[in-house]
Design an enzyme around this catalytic site. Structure first.
Site, PDB file in Angstrom:
ATOM      1  N   LYS A  22      90.827 -11.053  23.124  1.00  0.00           N
ATOM      2  CA  LYS A  22      90.942  -9.592  22.991  1.00  0.00           C
ATOM      3  C   LYS A  22      92.216  -9.075  23.666  1.00  0.00           C
ATOM      4  O   LYS A  22      92.972  -8.306  23.067  1.00  0.00           O
ATOM      5  CB  LYS A  22      89.690  -8.932  23.607  1.00  0.00           C
ATOM      6  N   ARG A  27      97.937  -7.045  22.781  1.00  0.00           N
ATOM      7  CA  ARG A  27      99.369  -7.179  23.097  1.00  0.00           C
ATOM      8  C   ARG A  27     100.164  -7.651  21.892  1.00  0.00           C
ATOM      9  O   ARG A  27     101.312  -7.234  21.685  1.00  0.00           O
ATOM     10  CB  ARG A  27      99.543  -8.116  24.294  1.00  0.00           C
ATOM     11  N   ARG A 123      86.384   7.184  32.078  1.00  0.00           N
ATOM     12  CA  ARG A 123      87.088   6.151  32.856  1.00  0.00           C
ATOM     13  C   ARG A 123      88.385   6.699  33.464  1.00  0.00           C
ATOM     14  O   ARG A 123      89.082   7.489  32.860  1.00  0.00           O
ATOM     15  CB  ARG A 123      87.328   4.919  31.979  1.00  0.00           C
ATOM     16  N   SER A 167      95.130  -4.341  38.511  1.00  0.00           N
ATOM     17  CA  SER A 167      94.742  -4.098  37.125  1.00  0.00           C
ATOM     18  C   SER A 167      95.842  -4.527  36.170  1.00  0.00           C
ATOM     19  O   SER A 167      96.968  -4.023  36.225  1.00  0.00           O
ATOM     20  CB  SER A 167      94.443  -2.601  36.933  1.00  0.00           C
ATOM     21  N   GLN A 169      95.812  -3.858  33.111  1.00  0.00           N
ATOM     22  CA  GLN A 169      96.060  -2.729  32.208  1.00  0.00           C
ATOM     23  C   GLN A 169      97.139  -1.816  32.782  1.00  0.00           C
ATOM     24  O   GLN A 169      98.029  -1.357  32.062  1.00  0.00           O
ATOM     25  CB  GLN A 169      94.771  -1.945  31.961  1.00  0.00           C
ATOM     26  N   ASP A 316      85.881  -9.769  34.158  1.00  0.00           N
ATOM     27  CA  ASP A 316      85.003  -9.546  33.001  1.00  0.00           C
ATOM     28  C   ASP A 316      83.817 -10.518  32.984  1.00  0.00           C
ATOM     29  O   ASP A 316      82.847 -10.302  32.259  1.00  0.00           O
ATOM     30  CB  ASP A 316      85.802  -9.664  31.700  1.00  0.00           C
ATOM     31  N   LYS A 343      84.171   0.123  34.513  1.00  0.00           N
ATOM     32  CA  LYS A 343      84.401  -0.559  33.230  1.00  0.00           C
ATOM     33  C   LYS A 343      83.667   0.217  32.137  1.00  0.00           C
ATOM     34  O   LYS A 343      83.341   1.381  32.318  1.00  0.00           O
ATOM     35  CB  LYS A 343      83.928  -2.013  33.334  1.00  0.00           C
ATOM     36  N   ARG A 347      79.149  -1.568  35.699  1.00  0.00           N
ATOM     37  CA  ARG A 347      78.575  -2.907  35.477  1.00  0.00           C
ATOM     38  C   ARG A 347      77.771  -3.414  36.665  1.00  0.00           C
ATOM     39  O   ARG A 347      76.933  -4.310  36.491  1.00  0.00           O
ATOM     40  CB  ARG A 347      79.671  -3.903  35.085  1.00  0.00           C
TER      41      ARG A 347
HETATM   42  C1  S3P Z   1      92.260  -6.162  30.424  1.00  0.00           C
HETATM   43  C2  S3P Z   1      92.285  -6.061  31.784  1.00  0.00           C
HETATM   44  C3  S3P Z   1      91.078  -5.888  32.589  1.00  0.00           C
HETATM   45  C4  S3P Z   1      89.821  -6.281  31.825  1.00  0.00           C
HETATM   46  C5  S3P Z   1      89.799  -5.742  30.446  1.00  0.00           C
HETATM   47  C6  S3P Z   1      91.012  -6.179  29.654  1.00  0.00           C
HETATM   48  C7  S3P Z   1      93.539  -6.277  29.714  1.00  0.00           C
HETATM   49  O1  S3P Z   1      90.992  -4.541  32.989  1.00  0.00           O
HETATM   50  O2  S3P Z   1      88.667  -5.851  32.517  1.00  0.00           O
HETATM   51  O3  S3P Z   1      88.622  -6.176  29.758  1.00  0.00           O
HETATM   52  O4  S3P Z   1      93.539  -6.662  28.526  1.00  0.00           O
HETATM   53  O5  S3P Z   1      94.571  -5.993  30.338  1.00  0.00           O
HETATM   54  P1  S3P Z   1      91.757  -4.016  34.313  1.00  0.00           P
HETATM   55  O6  S3P Z   1      93.144  -4.439  34.169  1.00  0.00           O
HETATM   56  O7  S3P Z   1      91.633  -2.536  34.301  1.00  0.00           O
HETATM   57  O8  S3P Z   1      91.017  -4.662  35.435  1.00  0.00           O
END
Ligand code: S3P
Length: 429
Positions: A22, A27, A123, A167, A169, A316, A343, A347
């Protein structure tokens, strides 16, 4: 609403076909849209989250087509190929879509509005809006820095960001914004997180410099379209690794799974607990290592403590640590994982609350949970709370319960693993 019924089993056997990773799929779509030329992506995950990213990009004028063989062609024209969307763009349940797109939108010379479903609209977005504003973006959010976000982008200036939350993300959002900014953008992470963005940018001809937990990117780099093959999702494999570890006569083969070391701490955790897993490394695809995993059941598990810098690498998979803990001798404790509360669902509350409904005794902590094992679940009814990973985790827990387990609102598995129910059915002899 859909329900999934799981009965206790003593045996599991077979081979699992995984969905594409995923994180890598998001990306691949985003970075090929920023590149110049055609990128053909095979193995792209078809779950709802990645479809959201695809839809958002299409809404911004990027041409994306599904080809006859199921692969997806992205026709990138560089950042200049993006067009303002007349409507608000829906990121659905996907935090990755919203946060990574926020970084791109911040570098585009028009306004972009991003919203999401009821879960995503709760979120936290300050972690991206604050640093993006520091780079020059103008962003409006709801009180508490919640979505929808209205991002007026363009004319970003690179700068140094010292992150307080580990993170991927956030890191990725800022690296993508940095690609579109003038000058150099540096991101310093408090702990290492998954590095798919850095790898994918490199694969497309970009340069991200790394020194430990410090990453830097020069703005204005041009990327060139390339073929991408997406490896299998390790986080999807994790459900089957856990199932194989807790079912006495299990032998499960998982081919072509991503084995990026910034994602595989769960493998180390399983081994630390006593599970037996063979890993056969394969090659590297689009900058990502992959291989084949085999898990064999029947090995006693022991409780462990999971904390500190290993947390982001298995964030995760942490709900599954509760299932392993129930099936292990001694105490299993998860600490330093307060991020789990923000999340797709809270969770910590979800896993503690729903496993209790199935008969477990668990202590909830602000940043984790404690389980004294072994404990046998009784079974019964539990609720996914609309969270794909909680649904799949409860299904795995049900395999080792005394009675039948019914998971309510199980349709959410399609967020990251559309074929989950079929895959589970296929290994139950
Ligand atoms: C992800 C980063 C994680 C993860 C999410 C996917 C990503 O989140 O929990 O399922 O693809 O960068 P965080 O970076 O907010 O921890």
């Amino acid at each position: 609403m859909s329900e999934l019924t799981v009965r206790p089993v003593d045996r599991l056997a077979g081979e699992i076909r995984l969905p594409g990773d995923k994180s890598i799929s998001h990306r691949a779509l985003l970075i090929s849209a920023l590149a110049e030329g055609k990128s053909i992506i095979t193995g792209l995950q078809s779950g709802a989250d990645c479809l959201a990213t695809r839809r958002v990009l299409a809404g911004l004028g990027v041409r994306i087509e599904t080809l006859a063989d199921g692969s997806v062609a992205v026709f990138g024209s560089g950042p200049a190929g993006f067009r303002a969307s007349p409507s608000i763009l829906d990121c659905a349940n996907s935090g990755t879509t919203m946060r990574l797109m926020a970084g791109i939108a911040a570098g585009l010379p028009f306004a972009t509005s991003l919203t999401g479903d009821a879960s995503l609209r709760k979120r936290p977005m300050a972690r991206v809006t604050v640093p993006l504003r520091e780079m020059g973006a103008r962003i409006q959010a709801e009180p508490g820095e919640l979505p929808p976000l209205i991002i007026q982008g363009g004319r970003l200036t690179g700068r140094e960001h010292r992150l307080t939350v580990a993170s991927a993300q956030v890191k990725s959002c800022l690296l993508l914004a940095g690609l579109l900014a003038a000058g150099r953008t540096t991101v310093i992470e408090p702990a290492e997180t998954r590095d798919h963005t850095e790898r994918m940018l490199g694969y497309f001809g970009g340069r991200v410099e790394r020194a430990g937990r410090t990453l830097s990117i020069e703005g204005g780099q041009r990327l060139a379209g390339r073929p991408v093959r997406v490896v299998g999702d390790f986080s999807a494999a994790a459900f089957f690794l856990a199932a194989g570890a807790i079912v006495p006569e299990a032998e499960l083969v998982i081919p072509e799974v991503g084995l990026n070391p910034s994602r595989t701490a769960f493998l180390e955790l399983l081994r630390r607990m006593g599970a037996v897993i063979e890993a056969e490394p394969g090659g590297e695809t689009a900058g990502e290592p992959s291989g084949r995993l085999v898990v064999r059941g029947g090995h006693p598990l022991r409780g462990v403590t999971i904390s500190g810098p290993e947390i982001p690498n298995l964030i995760d998979e942490l709900p599954l640590a509760a299932v392993l803990g129930l099936n292990a001798r001694g105490r299993t404790e998860v600490r330093d994982a307060a991020e789990l509360r923000v999340k797709e669902s809270d969770r910590i509350a979800a896993i503690v609350g729903e496993l209790r409904r199935l008969g477990a005794e668990i202590t909830e902590r602000p940043d984790g949970f404690i389980i004294e094992g072994p404990q046998r679940l009784r079974g019964g009814r539990a609720d996914s709370r609309g969270d794909h990973r909680i649904a799949m985790c409860l299904a795995v827990a049900g395999l080792a319960a005394a009675g039948e387990t019914v998971i309510e609102d199980s349709g959410c598995v399609a967020v990251s693993f559309p074929g989950f129910e079929a895959a589970l059915g296929s290994i139950i002899a």
